[in-house]
Design a protein around this motif. Structure first.
Motif, PDB file in Angstrom:
ATOM      1  N   ILE A 199       0.317  -3.086 -10.219  1.00  0.00           N
ATOM      2  CA  ILE A 199      -0.676  -2.404  -9.396  1.00  0.00           C
ATOM      3  C   ILE A 199      -1.933  -3.259  -9.337  1.00  0.00           C
ATOM      4  O   ILE A 199      -2.467  -3.669 -10.365  1.00  0.00           O
ATOM      5  CB  ILE A 199      -1.008  -1.024  -9.977  1.00  0.00           C
ATOM      6  CG1 ILE A 199       0.260  -0.191 -10.066  1.00  0.00           C
ATOM      7  CG2 ILE A 199      -2.069  -0.325  -9.137  1.00  0.00           C
ATOM      8  CD1 ILE A 199       0.122   1.028 -10.942  1.00  0.00           C
ATOM      9  N   THR A 200      -2.386  -3.517  -8.115  1.00  0.00           N
ATOM     10  CA  THR A 200      -3.623  -4.272  -7.918  1.00  0.00           C
ATOM     11  C   THR A 200      -4.534  -3.444  -7.014  1.00  0.00           C
ATOM     12  O   THR A 200      -4.128  -2.423  -6.465  1.00  0.00           O
ATOM     13  CB  THR A 200      -3.341  -5.641  -7.260  1.00  0.00           C
ATOM     14  OG1 THR A 200      -2.752  -5.439  -5.973  1.00  0.00           O
ATOM     15  CG2 THR A 200      -2.394  -6.473  -8.116  1.00  0.00           C
ATOM     16  N   SER A 201      -5.739  -3.927  -6.852  1.00  0.00           N
ATOM     17  CA  SER A 201      -6.648  -3.251  -5.931  1.00  0.00           C
ATOM     18  C   SER A 201      -6.192  -3.530  -4.505  1.00  0.00           C
ATOM     19  O   SER A 201      -5.275  -4.311  -4.273  1.00  0.00           O
ATOM     20  CB  SER A 201      -8.078  -3.733  -6.157  1.00  0.00           C
ATOM     21  OG  SER A 201      -8.141  -5.118  -5.950  1.00  0.00           O
TER      22      SER A 201
ATOM     23  N   GLU B 238       0.824  -1.201   0.000  1.00  0.00           N
ATOM     24  CA  GLU B 238       0.000   0.000   0.000  1.00  0.00           C
ATOM     25  C   GLU B 238       0.866   1.262   0.000  1.00  0.00           C
ATOM     26  O   GLU B 238       0.559   2.232  -0.685  1.00  0.00           O
ATOM     27  CB  GLU B 238      -0.922   0.008   1.223  1.00  0.00           C
ATOM     28  CG  GLU B 238      -1.966  -1.082   1.182  1.00  0.00           C
ATOM     29  CD  GLU B 238      -2.701  -1.257   2.489  1.00  0.00           C
ATOM     30  OE1 GLU B 238      -3.815  -1.821   2.445  1.00  0.00           O
ATOM     31  OE2 GLU B 238      -2.198  -0.853   3.550  1.00  0.00           O
TER      32      GLU B 238
ATOM     33  N   ARG C  44      -5.571   3.083  -1.352  1.00  0.00           N
ATOM     34  CA  ARG C  44      -6.502   2.715  -2.428  1.00  0.00           C
ATOM     35  C   ARG C  44      -6.030   1.555  -3.275  1.00  0.00           C
ATOM     36  O   ARG C  44      -6.798   0.946  -3.982  1.00  0.00           O
ATOM     37  CB  ARG C  44      -6.715   3.928  -3.339  1.00  0.00           C
ATOM     38  CG  ARG C  44      -7.409   5.065  -2.649  1.00  0.00           C
ATOM     39  CD  ARG C  44      -7.698   6.194  -3.604  1.00  0.00           C
ATOM     40  NE  ARG C  44      -8.498   7.195  -2.929  1.00  0.00           N
ATOM     41  CZ  ARG C  44      -8.262   8.492  -2.977  1.00  0.00           C
ATOM     42  NH1 ARG C  44      -7.270   8.959  -3.689  1.00  0.00           N
ATOM     43  NH2 ARG C  44      -9.037   9.332  -2.328  1.00  0.00           N
ATOM     44  N   ARG C  45      -4.725   1.309  -3.278  1.00  0.00           N
ATOM     45  CA  ARG C  45      -4.191   0.267  -4.168  1.00  0.00           C
ATOM     46  C   ARG C  45      -3.053  -0.466  -3.471  1.00  0.00           C
ATOM     47  O   ARG C  45      -2.533  -0.017  -2.462  1.00  0.00           O
ATOM     48  CB  ARG C  45      -3.749   0.880  -5.495  1.00  0.00           C
ATOM     49  CG  ARG C  45      -2.561   1.797  -5.405  1.00  0.00           C
ATOM     50  CD  ARG C  45      -2.300   2.590  -6.673  1.00  0.00           C
ATOM     51  NE  ARG C  45      -3.320   3.570  -6.985  1.00  0.00           N
ATOM     52  CZ  ARG C  45      -3.492   4.720  -6.321  1.00  0.00           C
ATOM     53  NH1 ARG C  45      -2.720   5.018  -5.321  1.00  0.00           N
ATOM     54  NH2 ARG C  45      -4.431   5.555  -6.660  1.00  0.00           N
TER      55      ARG C  45
END
Length: 173
Positions: free
Chosen positions: A36-38, A5, A24-25
């Motif tokens: 980049i992931t959630s 994060e 946020r990611r």
């Protein structure tokens, strides 16, 4: 915040006037290149309180875009490890892991009286028992204070009964 994060943190995720950071990611590294992931979990998208000293250290450049650590592109895992090794050389390496710092950032507000459900939201956990059982730790000072409180409670309960109460029978409720 979790390592991924922090590494996925963009300048747009920070509001310097009210001082939360928005997680946020998540940044992952399948093999070494950033991906980049959630957020790690449904509860991972959240506000994280920030100390004013950190805001001063970040010193956002005018018109900054991209990632707070890395610039326009996120850093690779190897660059991250190299940077962290430099930080660890200035600290006690046994206590300077990313996860220990995450534990500290939850234990200290707990000691200051922040509610467990609020700590859960800051941590991004779905269940506050994970936060309290795995991330928040008792400290020697608080353990000692708990013993003092228990002793004072026992002193009150072990006081002799007043003379008028000795002759009265108690009834079971």
């Amino acid at each position: 915040m979790r390592r991924g994060e922090v590494l996925g943190l963009c300048w747009d995720d920070m509001t310097f006037s009210i001082k939360p950071i928005y997680a946020r990611r998540n940044m992952t590294y399948p093999p070494n290149q950033p991906s980049i992931t959630s957020a790690k979990a449904e509860n991972g998208i959240r506000q994280v309180p920030v100390d004013g000293n950190l805001i001063e250290l970040l010193d956002r450049p005018a018109h900054a875009k991209g990632y707070a650590i890395g610039g326009r592109k996120p850093i690779t895992l190897m660059v991250y490890r190299w940077m962290y090794e430099k930080i660890q050389k200035q600290m006690d390496p046994r206590e300077a892991t990313e996860h220990v710092l995450r534990h500290s950032s939850l234990t200290l507000p707990d000691a200051a009286g922040v509610e467990p459900k609020t700590l859960r939201r800051i941590a991004g956990h779905g269940d506050f028992m994970i936060t309290m059982n795995r991330h928040v730790h008792g400290r020697e000072k608080e353990i000692s204070a708990a013993g003092t409180k228990l002793s004072s409670m026992m002193d009150v309960t072990l006081e002799p009964l007043p003379e008028e109460a000795k002759g009265q029978k108690t009834s079971a409720a």
